[in-house]
Design a protein around this motif. Structure first.
Motif, PDB file in Angstrom:
ATOM      1  N   ARG A   1      48.872  49.893  30.030  1.00 56.47           N
ATOM      2  CA  ARG A   1      47.834  50.397  29.119  1.00 56.47           C
ATOM      3  C   ARG A   1      47.338  49.351  28.130  1.00 56.47           C
ATOM      4  O   ARG A   1      46.201  49.428  27.667  1.00 56.47           O
ATOM      5  CB  ARG A   1      48.355  51.629  28.362  1.00 56.47           C
ATOM      6  CG  ARG A   1      48.467  52.867  29.248  1.00 56.47           C
ATOM      7  CD  ARG A   1      49.155  54.010  28.530  1.00 56.47           C
ATOM      8  NE  ARG A   1      50.575  53.697  28.297  1.00 56.47           N
ATOM      9  CZ  ARG A   1      51.388  54.514  27.634  1.00 56.47           C
ATOM     10  NH1 ARG A   1      50.939  55.662  27.156  1.00 56.47           N
ATOM     11  NH2 ARG A   1      52.656  54.180  27.474  1.00 56.47           N
TER      12      ARG A   1
ATOM     13  N   ASP B   1      44.929  57.532  36.728  1.00 53.26           N
ATOM     14  CA  ASP B   1      43.971  58.442  36.091  1.00 53.26           C
ATOM     15  C   ASP B   1      42.763  58.589  37.004  1.00 53.26           C
ATOM     16  O   ASP B   1      42.308  57.606  37.608  1.00 53.26           O
ATOM     17  CB  ASP B   1      43.558  57.848  34.746  1.00 53.26           C
ATOM     18  CG  ASP B   1      42.722  58.804  33.912  1.00 53.26           C
ATOM     19  OD1 ASP B   1      42.470  59.938  34.353  1.00 53.26           O
ATOM     20  OD2 ASP B   1      42.315  58.395  32.799  1.00 53.26           O
TER      21      ASP B   1
ATOM     22  N   TRP C   1      34.232  53.771  26.296  1.00 47.16           N
ATOM     23  CA  TRP C   1      33.930  54.533  27.507  1.00 47.16           C
ATOM     24  C   TRP C   1      32.709  55.398  27.168  1.00 47.16           C
ATOM     25  O   TRP C   1      32.792  56.267  26.284  1.00 47.16           O
ATOM     26  CB  TRP C   1      35.092  55.447  27.897  1.00 47.16           C
ATOM     27  CG  TRP C   1      36.251  54.752  28.558  1.00 47.16           C
ATOM     28  CD1 TRP C   1      36.623  53.454  28.436  1.00 47.16           C
ATOM     29  CD2 TRP C   1      37.201  55.365  29.442  1.00 47.16           C
ATOM     30  NE1 TRP C   1      37.748  53.208  29.178  1.00 47.16           N
ATOM     31  CE2 TRP C   1      38.131  54.353  29.807  1.00 47.16           C
ATOM     32  CE3 TRP C   1      37.365  56.651  29.946  1.00 47.16           C
ATOM     33  CZ2 TRP C   1      39.194  54.606  30.660  1.00 47.16           C
ATOM     34  CZ3 TRP C   1      38.432  56.901  30.790  1.00 47.16           C
ATOM     35  CH2 TRP C   1      39.338  55.880  31.148  1.00 47.16           C
TER      36      TRP C   1
ATOM     37  N   LEU D   1      45.253  48.551  40.214  1.00 45.15           N
ATOM     38  CA  LEU D   1      44.903  49.802  40.901  1.00 45.15           C
ATOM     39  C   LEU D   1      44.545  49.517  42.360  1.00 45.15           C
ATOM     40  O   LEU D   1      44.949  50.261  43.266  1.00 45.15           O
ATOM     41  CB  LEU D   1      43.738  50.481  40.183  1.00 45.15           C
ATOM     42  CG  LEU D   1      43.238  51.789  40.793  1.00 45.15           C
ATOM     43  CD1 LEU D   1      44.322  52.862  40.722  1.00 45.15           C
ATOM     44  CD2 LEU D   1      41.967  52.267  40.092  1.00 45.15           C
TER      45      LEU D   1
ATOM     46  N   GLU E   1      30.954  53.300  36.679  1.00 44.47           N
ATOM     47  CA  GLU E   1      31.551  54.154  37.697  1.00 44.47           C
ATOM     48  C   GLU E   1      30.753  55.437  37.829  1.00 44.47           C
ATOM     49  O   GLU E   1      30.316  56.013  36.827  1.00 44.47           O
ATOM     50  CB  GLU E   1      32.994  54.514  37.323  1.00 44.47           C
ATOM     51  CG  GLU E   1      33.906  53.321  37.117  1.00 44.47           C
ATOM     52  CD  GLU E   1      35.216  53.672  36.439  1.00 44.47           C
ATOM     53  OE1 GLU E   1      36.065  52.778  36.318  1.00 44.47           O
ATOM     54  OE2 GLU E   1      35.366  54.846  36.008  1.00 44.47           O
TER      55      GLU E   1
ATOM     56  N   TYR F   1      33.064  50.946  41.791  1.00 38.50           N
ATOM     57  CA  TYR F   1      32.472  50.566  40.506  1.00 38.50           C
ATOM     58  C   TYR F   1      31.564  49.366  40.694  1.00 38.50           C
ATOM     59  O   TYR F   1      31.641  48.637  41.685  1.00 38.50           O
ATOM     60  CB  TYR F   1      33.552  50.244  39.467  1.00 38.50           C
ATOM     61  CG  TYR F   1      34.330  48.981  39.755  1.00 38.50           C
ATOM     62  CD1 TYR F   1      33.932  47.744  39.246  1.00 38.50           C
ATOM     63  CD2 TYR F   1      35.476  49.023  40.535  1.00 38.50           C
ATOM     64  CE1 TYR F   1      34.648  46.591  39.521  1.00 38.50           C
ATOM     65  CE2 TYR F   1      36.200  47.892  40.804  1.00 38.50           C
ATOM     66  CZ  TYR F   1      35.782  46.668  40.299  1.00 38.50           C
ATOM     67  OH  TYR F   1      36.481  45.525  40.581  1.00 38.50           O
TER      68      TYR F   1
ATOM     69  N   ARG G   1      43.449  45.743  34.752  1.00 39.88           N
ATOM     70  CA  ARG G   1      44.029  46.962  35.326  1.00 39.88           C
ATOM     71  C   ARG G   1      43.430  47.271  36.697  1.00 39.88           C
ATOM     72  O   ARG G   1      44.123  47.780  37.581  1.00 39.88           O
ATOM     73  CB  ARG G   1      43.821  48.156  34.379  1.00 39.88           C
ATOM     74  CG  ARG G   1      44.488  47.998  33.021  1.00 39.88           C
ATOM     75  CD  ARG G   1      44.622  49.321  32.288  1.00 39.88           C
ATOM     76  NE  ARG G   1      43.392  50.086  32.149  1.00 39.88           N
ATOM     77  CZ  ARG G   1      42.507  49.931  31.160  1.00 39.88           C
ATOM     78  NH1 ARG G   1      42.708  49.010  30.214  1.00 39.88           N
ATOM     79  NH2 ARG G   1      41.428  50.690  31.095  1.00 39.88           N
ATOM     80  N   LYS G   2      42.149  46.972  36.875  1.00 38.83           N
ATOM     81  CA  LYS G   2      41.496  47.273  38.148  1.00 38.83           C
ATOM     82  C   LYS G   2      42.188  46.599  39.338  1.00 38.83           C
ATOM     83  O   LYS G   2      42.398  47.251  40.371  1.00 38.83           O
ATOM     84  CB  LYS G   2      40.019  46.859  38.090  1.00 38.83           C
ATOM     85  CG  LYS G   2      39.134  47.794  37.268  1.00 38.83           C
ATOM     86  CD  LYS G   2      38.919  49.127  37.948  1.00 38.83           C
ATOM     87  CE  LYS G   2      37.852  49.944  37.239  1.00 38.83           C
ATOM     88  NZ  LYS G   2      37.679  51.287  37.860  1.00 38.83           N
TER      89      LYS G   2
ATOM     90  N   ASP H   1      41.599  54.452  37.198  1.00 39.70           N
ATOM     91  CA  ASP H   1      42.385  53.641  36.267  1.00 39.70           C
ATOM     92  C   ASP H   1      43.865  53.794  36.581  1.00 39.70           C
ATOM     93  O   ASP H   1      44.277  54.764  37.214  1.00 39.70           O
ATOM     94  CB  ASP H   1      42.113  54.047  34.816  1.00 39.70           C
ATOM     95  CG  ASP H   1      42.157  52.858  33.860  1.00 39.70           C
ATOM     96  OD1 ASP H   1      42.950  51.917  34.099  1.00 39.70           O
ATOM     97  OD2 ASP H   1      41.396  52.862  32.873  1.00 39.70           O
TER      98      ASP H   1
ATOM     99  N   LEU I   1      40.714  46.435  30.949  1.00 36.61           N
ATOM    100  CA  LEU I   1      40.323  47.119  32.182  1.00 36.61           C
ATOM    101  C   LEU I   1      40.152  46.140  33.340  1.00 36.61           C
ATOM    102  O   LEU I   1      40.517  46.446  34.476  1.00 36.61           O
ATOM    103  CB  LEU I   1      39.024  47.898  31.945  1.00 36.61           C
ATOM    104  CG  LEU I   1      38.457  48.656  33.143  1.00 36.61           C
ATOM    105  CD1 LEU I   1      39.438  49.714  33.630  1.00 36.61           C
ATOM    106  CD2 LEU I   1      37.113  49.287  32.779  1.00 36.61           C
TER     107      LEU I   1
ATOM    108  N   LYS J   1      32.398  51.483  31.178  1.00 38.15           N
ATOM    109  CA  LYS J   1      33.599  51.123  30.420  1.00 38.15           C
ATOM    110  C   LYS J   1      33.601  49.628  30.149  1.00 38.15           C
ATOM    111  O   LYS J   1      33.267  48.830  31.036  1.00 38.15           O
ATOM    112  CB  LYS J   1      34.854  51.513  31.219  1.00 38.15           C
ATOM    113  CG  LYS J   1      34.887  52.988  31.582  1.00 38.15           C
ATOM    114  CD  LYS J   1      36.027  53.308  32.527  1.00 38.15           C
ATOM    115  CE  LYS J   1      36.019  54.778  32.924  1.00 38.15           C
ATOM    116  NZ  LYS J   1      37.099  55.100  33.868  1.00 38.15           N
TER     117      LYS J   1
ATOM    118  N   TYR K   1      43.593  50.551  27.580  1.00 39.35           N
ATOM    119  CA  TYR K   1      43.536  52.000  27.789  1.00 39.35           C
ATOM    120  C   TYR K   1      44.067  52.695  26.544  1.00 39.35           C
ATOM    121  O   TYR K   1      45.184  52.415  26.089  1.00 39.35           O
ATOM    122  CB  TYR K   1      44.379  52.391  28.998  1.00 39.35           C
ATOM    123  CG  TYR K   1      44.204  53.830  29.425  1.00 39.35           C
ATOM    124  CD1 TYR K   1      43.354  54.159  30.470  1.00 39.35           C
ATOM    125  CD2 TYR K   1      44.905  54.857  28.794  1.00 39.35           C
ATOM    126  CE1 TYR K   1      43.191  55.474  30.875  1.00 39.35           C
ATOM    127  CE2 TYR K   1      44.746  56.180  29.184  1.00 39.35           C
ATOM    128  CZ  TYR K   1      43.894  56.474  30.229  1.00 39.35           C
ATOM    129  OH  TYR K   1      43.736  57.796  30.613  1.00 39.35           O
TER     130      TYR K   1
END
Length: 282
Positions: A194, A152, A259, A205, A103, A221, A201-202, A184, A198, A245, A251
């Motif tokens: 969390r 985030d 990260w 989002l 990112e 990203y 999670r993407k 995030d 990732l 990441k 998370y």
């Protein structure tokens, strides 16, 4: 192995195989965002950058049927415990493995946006609430269909060229133009995300921000071996650097070795940090 496209809450069609071309799409997106907000927002006039962004709608992600996926758990009514951010470690080179997501690092203020029904908080790393400072972000959060989420990201002011301007942000003269680039999501739909990796999670989002209301956007990203070349191009365009990441990690608040932040040594942000450290040592 084909690389994933840049993601803004929509999946962009590749404009070319090279990192320079992909980064050009990021800059064009920033110009588009900048022209569609700020001073022009008050006049109710929306503009598009020449040619616009070529995209296809984000896919609707069905529930992932994966036995390795950790179960979602309901997040507590008091979401303040979710506000401590994950922090990157400093690195000297961008990782190249297929499991790394890259990112662009925005030169702004790190914030966690918490929406609970009709209340929105913009929490700094020190726990201060800046909701009254950045009304455009609050307005965008309240327009979202979901009434409970925690995301985030970075609060930024964009120039007409699409580049973040930290001095303008820090001056407090452009508070009503400050936008939020979310990278995030910690919680949404009442569930705590969390514990998810990732890479899962993407999509959450992307779905949350699929409508792209003015003020909050999903940060772009890339994934895989393109990272070092994308970092080189970011430096050539005067951007702050990159955060990479690991796609398979959950998370975690505090410093995370999965990260990795690599800074452009020629960017003003690098010298700001160096000057602060130098002053503290005196």
């Amino acid at each position: 192995m084909a690389q994933q496209g840049l993601a803004f809450g929509v999946r962009l069609v590749h404009l070319g195989p090279r990192a320079a071309e992909r980064l050009a799409v990021v800059i064009e997106h920033h110009v588009d965002v900048r022209l569609c907000s700020g001073g022009n927002r008050r006049r109710g006039t929306h503009y598009k950058s020449p040619g616009g962004l070529r995209h296809i709608p984000a896919a609707r992600h069905p529930p992932v049927k994966d036995s390795t996926r950790p179960p979602l758990v309901p997040i507590c009514a008091d979401m303040s415990k979710a506000s401590e951010p994950a922090l990157p470690v400093m690195g000297t080179k961008v990782p190249t493995g297929a499991d790394w997501m890259h990112e662009i690092k925005y030169d702004g203020y790190r914030l966690i946006v918490v929406r609970e029904n009709d209340r929105v908080r913009l929490l700094t790393k020190n726990g201060h609430d800046w909701a009254k400072r950045f009304p455009l972000i609050v307005e965008a959060a309240l327009k979202n269909r979901q009434k409970h989420f925690v995301i985030d990201g970075e609060a930024v002011v964009l120039t007409m060229t699409g580049l973040p301007d930290f001095d303008a942000l820090h001056s407090r003269r452009h508070d009503d133009e400050v936008q939020f680039y979310a990278f995030d999501i910690l919680a949404g739909d009442g569930d705590d995300y969390r514990s998810l990796p990732l890479k899962l999670r993407k999509p959450h989002l992307a779905r949350l921000l699929a409508r792209r209301p003015e003020g909050i956007f999903a940060a772009p990203y890339e994934q895989g071996e393109i990272g070092p070349e994308l970092f080189r191009q970011a430096c050539l365009h005067g951007l702050e650097g990159m955060v990479s990441k690991h796609a398979d990690r959950a998370y975690r608040a505090g410093r995370c070795d999965h990260w990795i932040k690599v800074k452009n040594r020629q960017h003003p942000a690098f010298h700001r940090v160096r000057d602060i450290v130098s002053t503290q040592k005196k």
